[in-house]
Design an enzyme around this catalytic site. Sequence first.
Site, mmCIF file in Angstrom:
data_model
loop_
_atom_site.group_PDB
_atom_site.id
_atom_site.type_symbol
_atom_site.label_atom_id
_atom_site.label_comp_id
_atom_site.label_asym_id
_atom_site.label_seq_id
_atom_site.Cartn_x
_atom_site.Cartn_y
_atom_site.Cartn_z
ATOM 1 N N ARG A 16 6.474 -84.088 0.541
ATOM 2 C CA ARG A 16 5.952 -84.500 -0.760
ATOM 3 C C ARG A 16 6.191 -83.451 -1.856
ATOM 4 O O ARG A 16 6.052 -83.731 -3.036
ATOM 5 C CB ARG A 16 4.448 -84.813 -0.632
ATOM 6 C CG ARG A 16 4.171 -86.093 0.139
ATOM 7 C CD ARG A 16 2.725 -86.182 0.603
ATOM 8 N NE ARG A 16 2.457 -85.382 1.797
ATOM 9 C CZ ARG A 16 1.283 -85.305 2.419
ATOM 10 N NH1 ARG A 16 0.245 -85.954 1.939
ATOM 11 N NH2 ARG A 16 1.134 -84.570 3.508
ATOM 12 N N LYS A 351 17.282 -48.088 -17.843
ATOM 13 C CA LYS A 351 17.597 -48.580 -16.494
ATOM 14 C C LYS A 351 17.841 -47.421 -15.552
ATOM 15 O O LYS A 351 18.594 -46.506 -15.900
ATOM 16 C CB LYS A 351 18.844 -49.471 -16.541
ATOM 17 C CG LYS A 351 19.119 -50.147 -15.211
ATOM 18 C CD LYS A 351 20.593 -50.372 -14.931
ATOM 19 C CE LYS A 351 21.229 -49.152 -14.337
ATOM 20 N NZ LYS A 351 22.614 -49.354 -13.914
#
Length: 457
Positions: A16, A351
Amino acid sequence: MSNRYAIILAAGQGTRMKSKLYKVLHPVCGKPMVQHVIDQVNQLQIEDIVTVIGHGAEKVQEQLGDSCKYALQEQQLGTAHAVMQAESVLSAKSGTTLVICGDTPLIKAETMKELIALHEQSQAKATILTAYADNPAGYGRVLRGEGGLVEKIVEHKDASEEERYVKEINTGTYCFDNQALFSALQKVSNENVQGEYYLPDVIEILKEEGEVVTAFQSSEFEETLGVNDRVALSQAEQILRKRINEKHMRNGVTIIDPLTTFIEADVQIGQDTVINPGSFIKGKSIIGQDCLIGPNTEISNCEIGDGTEVLQSVVHESSIGSFVKIGPFAHVRPQSDIKDSVKIGNFVEIKKTVFGKGSKASHLSYIGDAEVGENVNIGCGSITVNYDGKNKYLTKIEDNVFIGCNSNLVAPVTVGEGAYVAAGSTITQDVPQQALSVARARQVNKEDYVKNLKFNK
Ligand code: UD1
Ligand code: MG
């Protein structure tokens, strides 16, 4: 106290859900449903936890690791059949067995404890955790007979119209006497609408054998929600989110607007931290005291010290010190290590960089694959040129360096301790300590050049 065991049912596909992802792996507040169940069960004193796996077995096992034992259900013939797969591990043992569905992520350890306590006190062979649902559709209904005693559970699909009016539902969590469970399972048939072996049928079987069967009514339906489709998934998310936010508020965190604050299940936050609206704090993030987070901020898997501000920014998989100021509009990408009292200002992207204590990049910079020392000032618009199209290279900026605005540092390159880089430089060679490096064309002023242009005459 008798020995305690737990069986978690997690072998279904979850048709489902209409999903490629197996149902019990769908996250609720960032954590797969079945992991929520295991984490709660782990708070009880349980000797053996057996998770029944089938669909996506490897993935479920990967998620849960060695936090439990496993039993494989090759074909999904129903919940009784699923429990039966734990037979080889458990059937010879005596004690109390807790059975929980892997798709009920909101059940609390406290409730499980109360259920076990009632079961053991009443010396029942089975105790069902039930709840009252305003809309019981889809759930098994608890049918009670004379004197209000539980008779049996009827599945929604098998229930008569009259039985469907019953609002007391089976939550899918039970306690059994271990021996009684495995012997009753032998007698479960699959003669029902779905052609499945239903675990709840064990209740009727034990009852018919004259055994004591009781029920423990949960006071809160919300806690027992079973997730069978995406609508229920979003309901579970909302309920858990509210619970998580309330826990933090009770612990001394200010959440300005809980409705727009999304904190995942395993996040820790210190006292007097204030979370502004539109904030997402994810994974295993640990945030210190007296921080200011948001608005409109996303933090995932970060450790953040005390007194740090992260405003309108995105910060991922990094360590951030104390009294750091990040944002507005900054992006700290994974593997960054931002030390205390650093400033990462607007439109700065960092970074995989160590950023030393007290250093600053206040505006419009990209600093990637770098080691920045202490008290460094990186001027507006400066860039570490870390990539040649194939490989990434390291930029080292030592302590007390001053990088002028709009500089390019072409890696691999080192700017030595205390050096200055003149604004607009493109640095391709190492800069010695204490030096001034100017790497740009000299300015030429051509007097009266414009005045003498033909079209100006
Ligand atoms: C089940 C109960 C229902 C209860 C509801 C509570 C049965 C027959 N019905 O219905 O009474 O009200 O939970 O949420 O038990 N599973 C297996 N193997 C199988 C079938 C299922 O491991 O062969 C697992 C699923 O992965 C899931 C759990 O058992 O985690 C429950 O299965 P599901 O299909 O969701 O049952 P419900 O229809 O919700
Ligand atoms: Mg279910």
